[in-house]
Design a protein around this motif. Structure first.
Motif, short mmCIF file in Angstrom:
data_model
loop_
_atom_site.label_atom_id
_atom_site.label_comp_id
_atom_site.label_asym_id
_atom_site.label_seq_id
_atom_site.Cartn_x
_atom_site.Cartn_y
_atom_site.Cartn_z
N GLY A 70 0.92 -1.24 0.07
CA GLY A 70 -0.12 0.05 -0.16
C GLY A 70 0.92 1.38 -0.12
N HIS A 71 2.25 1.30 -0.44
CA HIS A 71 3.08 2.52 -0.43
C HIS A 71 2.77 3.20 -1.70
N SER A 72 1.92 3.22 -2.70
CA SER A 72 1.96 3.87 -3.88
C SER A 72 1.51 5.44 -3.12
N SER A 73 2.33 6.24 -3.69
CA SER A 73 1.97 7.76 -3.07
C SER A 73 0.78 8.39 -3.35
N ILE A 74 0.30 7.97 -4.52
CA ILE A 74 -1.29 8.06 -4.92
C ILE A 74 -2.19 7.33 -4.70
N GLY A 75 -2.09 6.36 -4.15
CA GLY A 75 -3.17 5.25 -3.99
C GLY A 75 -3.65 4.51 -4.85
N LEU A 76 -2.79 4.16 -5.91
CA LEU A 76 -3.06 3.09 -6.98
C LEU A 76 -3.91 1.91 -6.57
N ALA A 77 -3.46 1.49 -5.44
CA ALA A 77 -4.20 0.02 -4.92
C ALA A 77 -5.59 0.03 -4.56
N ALA A 98 9.30 5.80 -7.89
CA ALA A 98 9.32 7.05 -7.24
C ALA A 98 8.46 8.19 -7.67
N LEU A 99 7.59 7.65 -8.89
CA LEU A 99 6.82 8.31 -9.65
C LEU A 99 5.49 8.52 -8.61
N SER A 100 4.84 9.66 -8.93
CA SER A 100 3.62 9.89 -8.08
C SER A 100 2.61 10.35 -9.21
N ASP A 101 2.32 11.61 -9.32
CA ASP A 101 1.17 11.86 -10.18
C ASP A 101 1.54 12.62 -11.60
N GLU A 102 2.66 12.14 -12.25
CA GLU A 102 3.39 12.63 -13.42
C GLU A 102 2.65 11.98 -14.65
N GLY A 103 1.87 10.89 -14.45
CA GLY A 103 1.29 10.25 -15.55
C GLY A 103 2.19 9.68 -16.62
N ALA A 104 1.79 9.90 -17.89
CA ALA A 104 2.49 9.40 -18.99
C ALA A 104 3.86 10.04 -19.27
N GLU A 105 3.89 11.13 -18.83
CA GLU A 105 5.28 11.87 -19.04
C GLU A 105 6.40 11.38 -18.01
N GLY A 106 5.86 10.91 -16.77
CA GLY A 106 6.67 10.41 -16.06
C GLY A 106 7.21 8.78 -16.38
N ASN A 111 -5.67 -3.37 -21.20
CA ASN A 111 -5.25 -2.39 -20.11
C ASN A 111 -6.12 -2.69 -18.83
N VAL A 112 -6.27 -3.94 -18.82
CA VAL A 112 -7.00 -4.34 -17.45
C VAL A 112 -6.11 -3.83 -16.18
N PHE A 113 -5.01 -4.01 -16.01
CA PHE A 113 -4.01 -3.42 -15.01
C PHE A 113 -3.50 -2.08 -15.69
N HIS A 114 -4.25 -1.31 -15.14
CA HIS A 114 -3.79 0.25 -15.48
C HIS A 114 -3.89 1.09 -14.26
N LEU A 115 -3.99 0.74 -13.24
CA LEU A 115 -3.77 1.48 -11.76
C LEU A 115 -2.21 1.23 -11.34
N ASN A 116 -1.48 1.88 -12.01
CA ASN A 116 -0.02 1.64 -11.93
C ASN A 116 0.61 2.64 -12.68
N GLN A 117 1.88 2.86 -12.70
CA GLN A 117 2.54 3.76 -13.77
C GLN A 117 2.50 3.02 -14.88
N ASN A 118 1.56 3.58 -15.59
CA ASN A 118 0.97 2.66 -16.80
C ASN A 118 1.74 2.80 -18.06
N ILE A 119 1.89 1.61 -18.32
CA ILE A 119 2.45 1.21 -20.08
C ILE A 119 1.19 0.87 -20.78
N GLN A 120 0.68 1.87 -21.62
CA GLN A 120 -0.51 1.81 -22.25
C GLN A 120 -0.42 1.14 -23.58
#
Length: 446
Positions: free
Chosen positions: A72-79, A398-406, A430-439
């Motif tokens: 549960g350590h994702s800084s933006i609560g992706l879980a 270490a990414l947080s809310d940077e999205g695709a740019e991050g 993209n079933v598993f997209h709540l992550n630092q997502n590879i689209q």
């Protein structure tokens, strides 16, 4: 509707189905960052691999967004998916160590402290972060920095095999000889391709002893001390991981963490006289288990948090000044040295990128009052922006809310293209997209 189908779901589970209002529901959805208050429609606490399969298939049948929780350590609560299905892996904590083969098999819901304790019984360990309550899965899938990385590589460099549940509910295994392309992608590509339910780690004979050296300087003497610290790092033994931090008290603490016989650190301790005369010095010997627990936080699931990070391939004088001044903010900043065995691994061997990193930079702040959210977040962003011109990539964990740019910063263009192809093969919708997502190139189906 969820209540009506509850019996049909529960019949398939070894674990537990939690709905809003159930005992344990709020505890399970609470994660490390106190800012996260989302409410899943249902939570499945998976007690077996079969439960993970059931959870994935249930989410897809009900068209629910999937979140996967380990530590549960994702800084933006992706879980935690709002009105979705959270798969809580916390019951999956089994670990088996074979000391003769120097192998550990650990389930995907375990925290790092479980792995440390099981392996240290035999004087063994593998790279496993710096905080014992971090989840094995999230840390390792993103790469996995830790105090042993300069000696033995990142956590992902020490994985011999993965067992994973795919978006279709299939259980597969990946290693150098089985699904080698998936094995490549899981070594740094995050949770984009499935849910890993077991990791097989290589272990190393490290003993049980460590040393932590810390030298504290007032801020007006931090810059020359940091220059000397940087120069000493060039020739640092691999047992040593250099660290530097400036806290909200405006004091700079420079030093290193040594894993191995503390007596072997005597020469490095002597060389640290080059930093100047500190205001305080702390040289502490401790067990490896105590080192791994040293940065644990009792209040970890109540504070509001925000953080940013960069990778630095160089640390010139101008970067040192920017590090100390922090963009005019008073948020905490820190550095941890890379190099050694991390850089020994050929770049093309894994999805993890930026192995030429000299230091990882991080900045972050914690608070309790929601009214302070905007001010605190802005301060951390100013601190990170002050170091941006010196950055060369970023650690995906270490990414947080940077999205695709991050994500583009975390991987080289060639690796990102390869990761997209792997996403197309294993999770094209993209079933598993709540992550630092590879689209996937085929787009989303949500």
């Amino acid at each position: 509707m969820t209540t009506a189908i509850r019996p049909s779901i529960e019949r398939k589970l070894d674990g537990q189905l939690l709905l809003p209002g159930d005992t344990g529901y709020d505890e399970s959805r609470t994660v490390w960052n106190g800012m996260i208050a989302r409410r899943p429609r249902m939570i499945i606490r998976a007690a077996s691999v079969e439960d993970v399969v059931t959870a994935v298939r249930t989410a897809r049948e009900l068209d629910l967004e999937i979140g996967v929780r380990c530590g549960g350590h994702s800084s933006i609560g992706l879980a935690v998916p709002q009105d979705g299905l959270m798969i809580d892996l916390a019951p999956l904590t089994g670990v088996h160590v074979d000391p003769d083969r120097r192998r550990a098999w650990i389930q995907g819901g375990a925290l790092l402290g479980v792995l440390d304790q099981a392996s240290q019984r035999y004087g063994l360990a593998t790279t496993a972060g710096n905080v014992s309550h971090t989840g094995v899965g999230g840390l390792t899938l993103g790469g996995g920095m830790g105090w042993l990385a300069r000696q033995y590589g990142l956590a992902c460099d020490n994985v011999a095999s993965y067992t994973m549940v795919t978006a279709d509910g299939e259980v597969v295994r990946a290693s150098q000889t089985e699904r080698p392309e998936l094995f490549w992608g899981l070594r740094g590509g995050g949770g984009n391709f499935g849910i890993v339910t077991e990791f097989e780690f290589r272990l190393h004979p490290i003993g049980t002893r460590t040393l932590v050296a810390e030298y504290t300087f007032p801020l007006d003497r931090a810059i020359p001390a940091l220059k000397a610290w940087r120069d000493l790092n060039i020739e640092a033994p691999r047992e040593a991981t250099f660290t530097a931090s400036i806290g909200q008290d405006n004091a700079a603490t420079l030093g290193f963490v040594w894993v191995g016989d503390p007596q072997r650190a005597s020469r490095l301790l002597h060389n640290f006289q080059a930093l100047g005369t500190p205001a305080a010095t702390h040289i502490t010997e401790m067990s490896y288990l105590d080192l791994q627990r040293r940065e644990d936080t009792v209040e970890r699931h109540s504070l509001r948090r925000y953080s940013k990070g960069h990778y630095l391939q160089q640390f010139p004088d101008a970067a040192i000044e920017a590090f100390v001044h922090r963009g005019g903010s008073r948020v905490g900043v820190g550095l941890q040295a890379y190099g050694g065995a991390i850089a020994d691994v050929p770049d093309e061997d894994a999805a993890f990128s930026h192995r030429a990193t000299l230091f990882e930079f991080g900045t972050g702040t914690t608070w309790t009052d929601p009214a302070s959210d905007a001010v605190r977040i802005a301060a951390a962003r100013r601190s990170a922006a002050a170091m941006a011109s010196f950055a060369h990539g970023v650690y995906v964990n270490a990414l947080s809310d940077e999205g695709a740019e991050g994500v583009r910063r975390a991987y080289s263009p060639a690796k990102l293209a390869r990761l997209i192809a792997l996403k197309d093969a294993y999770d094209p919708h993209n079933v598993f997209h709540l992550n630092q997502n590879i689209q996937p190139s085929t787009g989303r189906d949500q």
